[in-house]
Design a protein around this motif. Structure first.
Motif, PDB file in Angstrom:
ATOM      1  N   LEU A 230       0.662   1.249  32.636  1.00  0.00           N
ATOM      2  CA  LEU A 230       0.162   0.585  31.322  1.00  0.00           C
ATOM      3  C   LEU A 230      -0.813  -0.668  31.139  1.00  0.00           C
ATOM      4  CD1 LEU A 230       3.433   1.985  29.513  1.00  0.00           C
ATOM      5  CD2 LEU A 230       1.433   3.177  29.918  1.00  0.00           C
ATOM      6  N   ARG A 231      -1.599  -0.518  32.041  1.00  0.00           N
ATOM      7  CA  ARG A 231      -2.372  -1.777  32.043  1.00  0.00           C
ATOM      8  C   ARG A 231      -3.597  -1.497  32.653  1.00  0.00           C
ATOM      9  NH1 ARG A 231       0.460  -5.835  36.371  1.00  0.00           N
ATOM     10  NH2 ARG A 231      -0.232  -4.857  38.272  1.00  0.00           N
ATOM     11  N   PHE A 232      -4.793  -2.577  32.544  1.00  0.00           N
ATOM     12  CA  PHE A 232      -6.078  -2.346  32.973  1.00  0.00           C
ATOM     13  C   PHE A 232      -6.088  -2.991  34.374  1.00  0.00           C
ATOM     14  CE2 PHE A 232      -6.755  -1.316  28.818  1.00  0.00           C
ATOM     15  CZ  PHE A 232      -8.119  -0.408  28.665  1.00  0.00           C
ATOM     16  N   CYS A 233      -6.957  -2.413  35.386  1.00  0.00           N
ATOM     17  CA  CYS A 233      -6.933  -2.768  36.767  1.00  0.00           C
ATOM     18  C   CYS A 233      -8.508  -3.047  37.095  1.00  0.00           C
ATOM     19  CB  CYS A 233      -6.316  -2.026  37.892  1.00  0.00           C
ATOM     20  SG  CYS A 233      -6.554  -0.272  37.991  1.00  0.00           S
ATOM     21  N   LEU A 234      -9.033  -3.709  37.789  1.00  0.00           N
ATOM     22  CA  LEU A 234     -10.482  -3.600  38.409  1.00  0.00           C
ATOM     23  C   LEU A 234     -10.717  -2.227  39.038  1.00  0.00           C
ATOM     24  CD1 LEU A 234     -10.873  -7.305  39.803  1.00  0.00           C
ATOM     25  CD2 LEU A 234     -11.604  -6.429  37.377  1.00  0.00           C
ATOM     26  N   SER A 235     -12.012  -2.143  38.842  1.00  0.00           N
ATOM     27  CA  SER A 235     -12.697  -0.843  39.540  1.00  0.00           C
ATOM     28  C   SER A 235     -14.005  -0.946  39.836  1.00  0.00           C
ATOM     29  CB  SER A 235     -12.507   0.568  38.531  1.00  0.00           C
ATOM     30  OG  SER A 235     -13.165   1.416  38.690  1.00  0.00           O
ATOM     31  N   ARG A 236     -14.729  -0.047  40.640  1.00  0.00           N
ATOM     32  CA  ARG A 236     -15.927  -0.086  40.850  1.00  0.00           C
ATOM     33  C   ARG A 236     -16.736   0.585  39.888  1.00  0.00           C
ATOM     34  NH1 ARG A 236     -16.671   0.646  47.359  1.00  0.00           N
ATOM     35  NH2 ARG A 236     -15.815  -1.259  48.134  1.00  0.00           N
ATOM     36  N   ASP A 237     -16.083   1.587  39.053  1.00  0.00           N
ATOM     37  CA  ASP A 237     -16.487   2.222  37.984  1.00  0.00           C
ATOM     38  C   ASP A 237     -16.664   1.689  36.764  1.00  0.00           C
ATOM     39  OD1 ASP A 237     -17.118   4.368  36.238  1.00  0.00           O
ATOM     40  OD2 ASP A 237     -15.276   5.606  36.650  1.00  0.00           O
ATOM     41  N   VAL A 238     -18.089   1.591  36.458  1.00  0.00           N
ATOM     42  CA  VAL A 238     -18.342   0.550  35.075  1.00  0.00           C
ATOM     43  C   VAL A 238     -18.766   1.615  33.911  1.00  0.00           C
ATOM     44  CG1 VAL A 238     -19.193  -1.211  36.412  1.00  0.00           C
ATOM     45  CG2 VAL A 238     -20.866   0.320  35.641  1.00  0.00           C
ATOM     46  N   ALA A 239     -18.467   2.945  34.127  1.00  0.00           N
ATOM     47  CA  ALA A 239     -18.917   4.070  32.881  1.00  0.00           C
ATOM     48  C   ALA A 239     -18.370   3.664  31.736  1.00  0.00           C
ATOM     49  CB  ALA A 239     -18.544   5.386  33.377  1.00  0.00           C
ATOM     50  N   ILE A 240     -17.005   2.912  31.666  1.00  0.00           N
ATOM     51  CA  ILE A 240     -16.530   2.897  30.526  1.00  0.00           C
ATOM     52  C   ILE A 240     -16.404   1.381  30.033  1.00  0.00           C
ATOM     53  CG2 ILE A 240     -14.497   3.197  28.924  1.00  0.00           C
ATOM     54  CD1 ILE A 240     -13.836   5.720  30.616  1.00  0.00           C
ATOM     55  N   ASN A 241     -15.556   0.827  30.484  1.00  0.00           N
ATOM     56  CA  ASN A 241     -15.352  -0.887  30.262  1.00  0.00           C
ATOM     57  C   ASN A 241     -15.625  -1.513  31.532  1.00  0.00           C
ATOM     58  OD1 ASN A 241     -12.668   0.649  28.904  1.00  0.00           O
ATOM     59  ND2 ASN A 241     -13.095  -1.115  27.906  1.00  0.00           N
ATOM     60  N   TYR A 242     -16.443  -2.668  31.324  1.00  0.00           N
ATOM     61  CA  TYR A 242     -16.926  -3.550  32.266  1.00  0.00           C
ATOM     62  C   TYR A 242     -16.953  -4.938  32.002  1.00  0.00           C
ATOM     63  CZ  TYR A 242     -21.725  -3.414  30.505  1.00  0.00           C
ATOM     64  OH  TYR A 242     -22.823  -3.539  29.695  1.00  0.00           O
ATOM     65  N   LEU A 243     -16.931  -5.644  33.271  1.00  0.00           N
ATOM     66  CA  LEU A 243     -17.093  -7.143  33.263  1.00  0.00           C
ATOM     67  C   LEU A 243     -18.271  -7.576  33.927  1.00  0.00           C
ATOM     68  CD1 LEU A 243     -13.485  -7.762  34.337  1.00  0.00           C
ATOM     69  CD2 LEU A 243     -14.220  -8.916  32.115  1.00  0.00           C
ATOM     70  N   LEU A 244     -18.904  -8.632  33.291  1.00  0.00           N
ATOM     71  CA  LEU A 244     -20.300  -8.960  33.663  1.00  0.00           C
ATOM     72  C   LEU A 244     -20.235 -10.548  33.921  1.00  0.00           C
ATOM     73  CD1 LEU A 244     -23.673  -7.592  32.734  1.00  0.00           C
ATOM     74  CD2 LEU A 244     -23.233 -10.060  32.718  1.00  0.00           C
ATOM     75  N   ALA A 245     -20.763 -11.088  34.850  1.00  0.00           N
ATOM     76  CA  ALA A 245     -20.789 -12.595  34.930  1.00  0.00           C
ATOM     77  C   ALA A 245     -22.450 -12.842  35.284  1.00  0.00           C
ATOM     78  CB  ALA A 245     -19.883 -13.292  36.272  1.00  0.00           C
ATOM     79  N   ALA A 246     -22.719 -13.987  34.596  1.00  0.00           N
ATOM     80  CA  ALA A 246     -23.996 -14.638  34.826  1.00  0.00           C
ATOM     81  C   ALA A 246     -24.081 -16.080  34.706  1.00  0.00           C
ATOM     82  CB  ALA A 246     -25.142 -14.130  33.568  1.00  0.00           C
ATOM     83  N   TRP A 247     -25.185 -16.392  35.439  1.00  0.00           N
ATOM     84  CA  TRP A 247     -25.443 -17.937  35.270  1.00  0.00           C
ATOM     85  C   TRP A 247     -26.640 -18.549  34.883  1.00  0.00           C
ATOM     86  CZ3 TRP A 247     -26.908 -21.599  39.574  1.00  0.00           C
ATOM     87  CH2 TRP A 247     -27.908 -20.979  40.443  1.00  0.00           C
ATOM     88  N   LYS A 248     -26.536 -19.674  34.681  1.00  0.00           N
ATOM     89  CA  LYS A 248     -27.916 -20.310  33.906  1.00  0.00           C
ATOM     90  C   LYS A 248     -28.294 -21.119  35.282  1.00  0.00           C
ATOM     91  CE  LYS A 248     -29.848 -23.356  30.403  1.00  0.00           C
ATOM     92  NZ  LYS A 248     -29.451 -23.894  29.198  1.00  0.00           N
ATOM     93  N   PRO A 249     -29.496 -21.005  35.890  1.00  0.00           N
ATOM     94  CA  PRO A 249     -29.778 -21.881  37.212  1.00  0.00           C
ATOM     95  C   PRO A 249     -29.870 -23.456  36.794  1.00  0.00           C
ATOM     96  CG  PRO A 249     -31.006 -19.903  36.879  1.00  0.00           C
ATOM     97  CD  PRO A 249     -30.373 -19.953  35.640  1.00  0.00           C
ATOM     98  N   ALA A 250     -29.664 -24.055  37.685  1.00  0.00           N
ATOM     99  CA  ALA A 250     -29.533 -25.529  37.548  1.00  0.00           C
ATOM    100  C   ALA A 250     -31.010 -26.115  37.117  1.00  0.00           C
ATOM    101  CB  ALA A 250     -28.835 -26.307  38.581  1.00  0.00           C
ATOM    102  N   SER A 251     -31.989 -25.462  37.549  1.00  0.00           N
ATOM    103  CA  SER A 251     -33.204 -25.862  37.314  1.00  0.00           C
ATOM    104  C   SER A 251     -33.549 -25.576  35.872  1.00  0.00           C
ATOM    105  CB  SER A 251     -34.370 -25.150  38.181  1.00  0.00           C
ATOM    106  OG  SER A 251     -34.108 -23.948  38.453  1.00  0.00           O
ATOM    107  N   SER A 252     -32.883 -24.673  35.016  1.00  0.00           N
ATOM    108  CA  SER A 252     -33.431 -24.475  33.868  1.00  0.00           C
ATOM    109  C   SER A 252     -33.618 -25.369  32.951  1.00  0.00           C
ATOM    110  CB  SER A 252     -32.258 -23.301  33.223  1.00  0.00           C
ATOM    111  OG  SER A 252     -32.440 -22.192  34.001  1.00  0.00           O
TER     112      SER A 252
END
Length: 253
Positions: A230-252
């Motif tokens: 009864l909880r969410f777990c990580l998956s390779r399947d991004v078809a429904i819910n997904y998490l995404l990480a991005a960064w701002k380069p230090a040279s920006s």
């Protein structure tokens, strides 16, 4: 618990602030039941541990183990904000609704967390010259009028080398069936009408917006519901819910 007041109450927000009055009202109506794990926000309770844990790991990967100045955008009544502050980060929880921020402050009272809440918008923080090491935006981008502008505003608030972690729903047939209709009308994990499937964004669309804002995608993971635990777990399947990480380069700039 430290408090920070804002001169931008929800009732006074302008359309230029990239918020929807209808969405603010929808979530304000849920403020008093937000922390009930069996209430209308139970899906967020069930995914909170996995999404916060994933975010903390991405922060350590890019920023090391140091405490970060962190902004939790669209924090609601504070499910993620409290968890992030409990991990040692200095957190500001931002939401456009007076009602949910009031609920967040009540729940955090007496916990002595490095956590402040304020009613307001990203535009107000930009005007103040605020800068953060990291930003989280869990289940928010699908509710803002202009998602690309939302990403650009976050980029403006991130310090060079800063990290953004967001979670949202993909726009697929499966997300329409399970993330929208089953979740809202069959399982009642969210009040009916909470989501507009047409506003869901694919990872490619978000990556394009990140690039336009001067940020780069560096990690992506799916979330799937485990009916046995009864909880969410990580998956390779991004078809429904997904998490995404991005960064701002230090040279920006």
């Amino acid at each position: 618990m430290r408090h920070e007041d804002s001169g931008h109450p929800g009732a006074d927000l302008q359309s230029a602030d990239n918020v929807s009055a209808a969405e603010i009202a929808r979530f304000a109506a849920l403020a008093e039941t937000w922390w009930d794990p069996a209430g209308p926000m139970r899906a967020l309770h069930r995914m909170n541990g996995i999404r916060v844990g994933w975010a903390l790991a991405r922060f350590r990967e890019r920023c090391g183990a140091r405490p970060l100045r962190l902004l939790d955008v669209g924090c609601g009544a504070g499910l993620a904000a409290e968890a992030l502050a409990s991990a040692g980060h200095e957190v500001i929880g931002l939401d456009a609704s007076d009602a949910v921020i009031a609920a967040a402050r009540r729940h955090a009272e007496g916990q002595n967390l490095p956590l402040r809440y304020r009613v307001g918008t990203l535009a107000a923080l930009i005007d103040e010259g605020a800068v953060f090491d990291a930003v989280t935006a869990f289940e928010v981008i699908e509710h803002v009028p202009e998602p690309r502008r939302f990403l650009a505003e976050i980029a403006s608030l991130l310090a060079p080398g800063g990290v953004l972690v967001l979670s949202t729903l993909n726009r697929t047939k499966r997300s329409l069936a399970f993330g929208k209709f089953a979740a809202e009308y069959l399982l009642r994990w969210a009040p009916p009408g909470t989501h507009d499937w047409r506003r869901f964004l694919t990872p490619a669309e978000i990556e394009d917006g990140l690039g336009a804002a001067g940020m780069g995608l560096f990690d992506l993971a799916g979330m799937r519901f485990d009916p046995l635990r009864l909880r969410f777990c990580l998956s390779r399947d991004v078809a429904i819910n997904y998490l995404l990480a991005a960064w701002k380069p230090a040279s920006s700039p």
